[in-house]
Design a protein around this motif. Structure first.
Motif, mmCIF file in Angstrom:
data_model
loop_
_atom_site.group_PDB
_atom_site.id
_atom_site.type_symbol
_atom_site.label_atom_id
_atom_site.label_comp_id
_atom_site.label_asym_id
_atom_site.label_seq_id
_atom_site.Cartn_x
_atom_site.Cartn_y
_atom_site.Cartn_z
ATOM 1 N N LEU A 58 0.812 -1.469 -0.151
ATOM 2 C CA LEU A 58 0.018 -0.096 0.068
ATOM 3 C C LEU A 58 0.897 1.342 0.047
ATOM 4 C CD1 LEU A 58 -2.774 -0.694 2.409
ATOM 5 C CD2 LEU A 58 -2.763 -1.394 0.080
ATOM 6 N N ASP A 59 0.518 2.274 -0.710
ATOM 7 C CA ASP A 59 1.148 3.404 -0.851
ATOM 8 C C ASP A 59 0.417 4.539 -1.029
ATOM 9 O OD1 ASP A 59 3.890 4.780 -2.038
ATOM 10 O OD2 ASP A 59 2.449 5.564 -3.310
ATOM 11 N N THR A 60 0.790 5.803 -0.138
ATOM 12 C CA THR A 60 -0.296 7.043 0.103
ATOM 13 C C THR A 60 -0.401 7.732 -1.513
ATOM 14 O OG1 THR A 60 1.705 8.096 0.206
ATOM 15 C CG2 THR A 60 0.505 7.314 2.253
ATOM 16 N N THR A 61 0.424 7.440 -2.450
ATOM 17 C CA THR A 61 0.138 8.078 -3.734
ATOM 18 C C THR A 61 -0.534 7.244 -4.706
ATOM 19 O OG1 THR A 61 2.127 9.368 -3.516
ATOM 20 C CG2 THR A 61 1.567 8.951 -5.649
ATOM 21 N N MET A 105 -10.941 7.512 -3.283
ATOM 22 C CA MET A 105 -11.419 6.031 -3.867
ATOM 23 C C MET A 105 -10.226 5.356 -4.007
ATOM 24 S SD MET A 105 -14.643 7.616 -5.915
ATOM 25 C CE MET A 105 -15.294 5.998 -6.326
ATOM 26 N N GLN A 106 -9.108 5.423 -3.570
ATOM 27 C CA GLN A 106 -7.797 4.770 -3.737
ATOM 28 C C GLN A 106 -8.059 3.155 -3.506
ATOM 29 O OE1 GLN A 106 -4.855 6.313 -1.266
ATOM 30 N NE2 GLN A 106 -3.745 6.953 -2.949
ATOM 31 N N LEU A 107 -8.834 2.735 -2.602
ATOM 32 C CA LEU A 107 -9.094 1.435 -2.315
ATOM 33 C C LEU A 107 -10.571 1.179 -2.297
ATOM 34 C CD1 LEU A 107 -6.459 0.863 0.573
ATOM 35 C CD2 LEU A 107 -6.117 0.123 -1.696
ATOM 36 N N ASN A 108 -11.142 0.074 -2.613
ATOM 37 C CA ASN A 108 -12.232 -0.599 -2.292
ATOM 38 C C ASN A 108 -12.377 -1.792 -1.464
ATOM 39 O OD1 ASN A 108 -12.915 -0.307 -5.973
ATOM 40 N ND2 ASN A 108 -13.528 1.199 -4.601
ATOM 41 N N VAL A 109 -13.074 -1.486 -0.501
ATOM 42 C CA VAL A 109 -12.996 -2.573 0.692
ATOM 43 C C VAL A 109 -14.321 -3.260 0.746
ATOM 44 C CG1 VAL A 109 -12.316 -3.146 3.155
ATOM 45 C CG2 VAL A 109 -11.040 -1.377 1.934
ATOM 46 N N VAL A 169 -1.985 1.764 7.510
ATOM 47 C CA VAL A 169 -3.124 2.342 7.866
ATOM 48 C C VAL A 169 -3.781 3.007 6.874
ATOM 49 C CG1 VAL A 169 -4.243 4.161 9.372
ATOM 50 C CG2 VAL A 169 -1.926 2.994 10.124
ATOM 51 N N ILE A 170 -5.082 2.600 6.689
ATOM 52 C CA ILE A 170 -6.128 3.207 5.677
ATOM 53 C C ILE A 170 -7.300 3.925 6.507
ATOM 54 C CG2 ILE A 170 -5.713 1.405 4.080
ATOM 55 C CD1 ILE A 170 -8.412 0.343 4.509
ATOM 56 N N GLU A 171 -7.908 4.880 5.630
ATOM 57 C CA GLU A 171 -8.982 5.736 6.237
ATOM 58 C C GLU A 171 -10.284 5.588 5.508
ATOM 59 O OE1 GLU A 171 -8.231 9.837 8.050
ATOM 60 O OE2 GLU A 171 -9.589 10.430 6.499
ATOM 61 N N VAL A 172 -11.320 5.246 6.280
ATOM 62 C CA VAL A 172 -12.598 5.188 5.612
ATOM 63 C C VAL A 172 -13.057 6.608 4.981
ATOM 64 C CG1 VAL A 172 -15.144 4.688 5.837
ATOM 65 C CG2 VAL A 172 -13.381 3.184 6.926
ATOM 66 N N THR A 173 -13.715 6.801 3.810
ATOM 67 C CA THR A 173 -13.798 8.093 3.344
ATOM 68 C C THR A 173 -15.493 7.912 3.169
ATOM 69 O OG1 THR A 173 -13.842 7.497 0.956
ATOM 70 C CG2 THR A 173 -11.738 8.133 1.992
ATOM 71 N N ASP A 174 -15.970 9.312 2.890
ATOM 72 C CA ASP A 174 -17.342 9.413 2.596
ATOM 73 C C ASP A 174 -17.770 9.190 1.315
ATOM 74 O OD1 ASP A 174 -16.393 11.576 1.302
ATOM 75 O OD2 ASP A 174 -17.583 13.030 2.641
ATOM 76 N N GLN A 175 -16.985 8.853 0.225
ATOM 77 C CA GLN A 175 -17.594 8.406 -1.041
ATOM 78 C C GLN A 175 -18.329 6.989 -1.022
ATOM 79 O OE1 GLN A 175 -17.297 10.389 -3.910
ATOM 80 N NE2 GLN A 175 -16.539 11.775 -2.279
ATOM 81 N N ALA A 224 2.616 0.602 3.539
ATOM 82 C CA ALA A 224 3.437 -0.607 4.035
ATOM 83 C C ALA A 224 2.863 -1.929 3.493
ATOM 84 C CB ALA A 224 3.223 -0.789 5.678
ATOM 85 N N THR A 225 3.589 -2.945 3.696
ATOM 86 C CA THR A 225 3.354 -4.208 3.021
ATOM 87 C C THR A 225 2.443 -4.970 3.776
ATOM 88 O OG1 THR A 225 5.478 -4.672 2.001
ATOM 89 C CG2 THR A 225 4.162 -6.414 2.325
ATOM 90 N N ILE A 226 1.204 -5.435 3.155
ATOM 91 C CA ILE A 226 0.182 -6.200 3.883
ATOM 92 C C ILE A 226 -0.031 -7.686 3.244
ATOM 93 C CG2 ILE A 226 -1.193 -4.340 4.584
ATOM 94 C CD1 ILE A 226 -3.027 -4.829 2.172
ATOM 95 N N LYS A 227 -0.449 -8.667 4.056
ATOM 96 C CA LYS A 227 -0.530 -9.769 3.502
ATOM 97 C C LYS A 227 -1.761 -10.472 4.101
ATOM 98 C CE LYS A 227 2.503 -11.782 7.154
ATOM 99 N NZ LYS A 227 2.480 -10.761 7.851
#
Length: 202
Positions: A52-55, A80-84, A132-138, A179-182
């Motif tokens: 995961l990367d902030t950019t 909307m970088q990530l769909n969870v 760390v990720i943050e939930v957005t209002d989109q 960071a790296t996630i697995k």
């Protein structure tokens, strides 16, 4: 992997009968069940670990090349970088095969309560030791492709009042700490930021 995989469309009765498992998803602390990269339209790569990367969001994913109708210049939407999506719901509509899960088009599949009550916009989630990720209002809504892959009844249930409240179609997030996630990493809700201390008047 592409859309050559075919999923048996579950009936409304089958989906409703299994929703109790989704409702019992753990709140606050869960597990990363799957990570998926989308290097191109309709192409999926199931990953044992991801960066995961902030950019760019998930490294190697095509989010940064996807125009958005929600930005004035149609650039990729930063929130909307990530769909969870909830892994229990995906298993309910797609079966146990992880390649079939990936057809949903989300990058992160988590065993965690994603409802609005549990994770309001601004909530931060730690994944593994550092990310760390943050939930957005989109909003993250079901589309025609979702209906084609998983059936009209699955599409209807995500648009139902309960489906919307539970965020059955998932949520949007952005990367706060890369960071790296697995697969198998703990996903943990972080305490809300209390903000700066109040100033006491003399």
């Amino acid at each position: 992997m592409t859309n050559s995989i075919t999923v048996r469309h579950r009936s409304m009765d089958e989906i409703v009968a299994g929703l109790h498992l989704v409702r019992r998803s753990p709140r606050g602390v869960g597990t990363l069940a799957l990570a998926v990269r989308r290097p191109a339209v309709d192409v999926r790569e199931v990953l044992s670990q991801a960066e995961l990367d902030t950019t760019v969001g998930l490294v190697g994913d095509s989010w940064s090349q996807r125009p958005s109708s929600r930005t004035t210049d149609r650039s990729p939407h930063p929130d909307m970088q990530l769909n969870v999506i909830n892994s229990r719901f995906v298993e309910l509509i797609a079966g146990p095969d992880r390649d079939s899960w990936a057809l949903a088009g989300d990058q992160l599949y988590v065993d965690l309560d994603l409802s609005f009550d549990a994770l309001p916009a601004g909530t931060r989630l730690a994944i593994g030791d550092q990310a760390v990720i943050e939930v957005t209002d989109q909003p993250h809504n079901g589309c025609a492709k979702f209906a084609a892959r998983f059936g009209r009844d699955a599409h209807k249930i995500v648009w139902s009042e309960e489906g919307q409240q539970l965020r059955l179609r998932g949520l949007n997030a952005r990367v706060v700490v890369g960071a790296t996630i697995k697969e198998g990493d703990t996903v943990r809700q972080l305490p809300a930021d209390p903000g700066p201390p109040a100033t006491r008047l003399p």
